[in-house]
Design an enzyme around this catalytic site. Structure first.
Site, PDB file in Angstrom:
ATOM      1  N   CYS A 190       1.001  -0.982   0.127  1.00 15.72           N
ATOM      2  CA  CYS A 190      -0.039   0.107  -0.131  1.00 15.72           C
ATOM      3  C   CYS A 190       1.028   1.205   0.110  1.00 15.72           C
ATOM      4  O   CYS A 190       1.554   1.468   0.902  1.00 15.72           O
ATOM      5  CB  CYS A 190      -0.814   0.133   1.361  1.00 15.72           C
ATOM      6  SG  CYS A 190      -1.972   1.206   1.279  1.00 15.72           S
ATOM      7  N   CYS A 225      -0.207   4.433   2.391  1.00 17.48           N
ATOM      8  CA  CYS A 225      -0.904   4.264   3.643  1.00 17.48           C
ATOM      9  C   CYS A 225      -0.540   2.834   4.174  1.00 17.48           C
ATOM     10  O   CYS A 225       0.694   2.320   4.085  1.00 17.48           O
ATOM     11  CB  CYS A 225      -2.418   4.506   3.623  1.00 17.48           C
ATOM     12  SG  CYS A 225      -3.315   4.540   5.264  1.00 17.48           S
ATOM     13  N   SER A 226      -1.402   1.985   4.513  1.00 16.53           N
ATOM     14  CA  SER A 226      -1.335   0.712   5.242  1.00 16.53           C
ATOM     15  C   SER A 226      -2.569  -0.103   5.088  1.00 16.53           C
ATOM     16  O   SER A 226      -2.877  -0.863   5.859  1.00 16.53           O
ATOM     17  CB  SER A 226      -0.718   0.749   6.578  1.00 16.53           C
ATOM     18  OG  SER A 226      -1.615   1.401   7.666  1.00 16.53           O
ATOM     19  N   CYS A 227      -3.317  -0.025   3.848  1.00 16.95           N
ATOM     20  CA  CYS A 227      -4.606  -0.783   3.691  1.00 16.95           C
ATOM     21  C   CYS A 227      -4.132  -2.006   3.792  1.00 16.95           C
ATOM     22  O   CYS A 227      -3.193  -2.471   3.160  1.00 16.95           O
ATOM     23  CB  CYS A 227      -5.150  -0.153   2.407  1.00 16.95           C
ATOM     24  SG  CYS A 227      -5.927   1.357   2.315  1.00 16.95           S
TER      25      CYS A 227
END
Length: 208
Positions: free
Chosen positions: A109, A112-114
């Site tokens: 990602c 972000c950190s999806c």
């Protein structure tokens, strides 16, 4: 590479209040030196190996033994995963991508950190780090080598960029020599990293 998504996909409005507070607390504690990142990683690792990834491992094992489920999983990951009881926040829209003899898939990602919590648990610290998010796209062979994954140079690596609208799960190749294993035993071969693409399945069963 499948590396094109709108930056607006990564606004944090989809996070609930508790998730926002947890993130803020984690940042505060580590910045102040009250908690070592390694300690947080150990706690996350416990959740990942004992809770979340065990769900994903069941999905993978089912796909390895059931051709119909395998095809359904690749066609409609969200529905196929939900049919095993694994669904919820951060896992509403899932796409499953299969490794083959010619292609190795890897998930990142970039902004972000999806991450698909229902099947993988909490994201590890390295997944959220800026170096991984940028280098996974620019130099995937080198990143995989640092994870101990050496692939033939002629094997294509496809990098999938998760967003708030779509999260990805890698379906690793079934290890050779496992034809006699039942579904439960096969699930013990599936690691968290193999479902992100930064690792490969184990070759020997582990205790559950």
């Amino acid at each position: 590479m499948s590396h094109d998504h709108n930056h607006d996909d990564h606004d944090h409005s989809h996070l609930d209040e508790i998730a926002v507070r947890v993130r803020a607390l984690e940042t505060l504690l580590t910045d102040k030196g009250y908690v070592e990142p390694a300690t947080l990683d150990a706690l996350i690792e416990h959740c990942e190996t004992r809770i979340g990834p065990r769900n994903g491992a069941q999905v993978v094992a089912r796909a390895w033994v059931d051709p119909q489920y395998h095809d359904w999983l690749l066609q409609d990951g969200s529905a196929a995963i939900a049919s095993l009881g694994f669904s919820g926040r951060q896992g509403e829209h899932m796409k499953v991508v299969a490794n083959t003899a010619d292609v190795h898939n890897m998930v990142v990602c970039t902004l972000c950190s999806c991450y698909p919590w229902p099947v993988l648990g909490l994201p590890p610290t390295w997944y959220k780090s800026a170096p991984y998010r940028s280098r996974a796209v620019r130099e995937p062979h080198k990143v995989l080598a640092e994870f101990g994954v050496e692939l033939p140079r002629n094997k294509r690596i496809r990098v999938w960029d998760s967003t708030a609208e779509m999260r990805y799960l890698v379906l690793p190749e079934r290890p050779p020599g496992t034809d006699a294993y039942d579904e439960a035993t096969l699930a013990t071969l599936v690691t968290r990293d193999s479902m992100i693409g930064t690792g490969l399945p184990l070759t020997e069963p582990t205790a559950t």
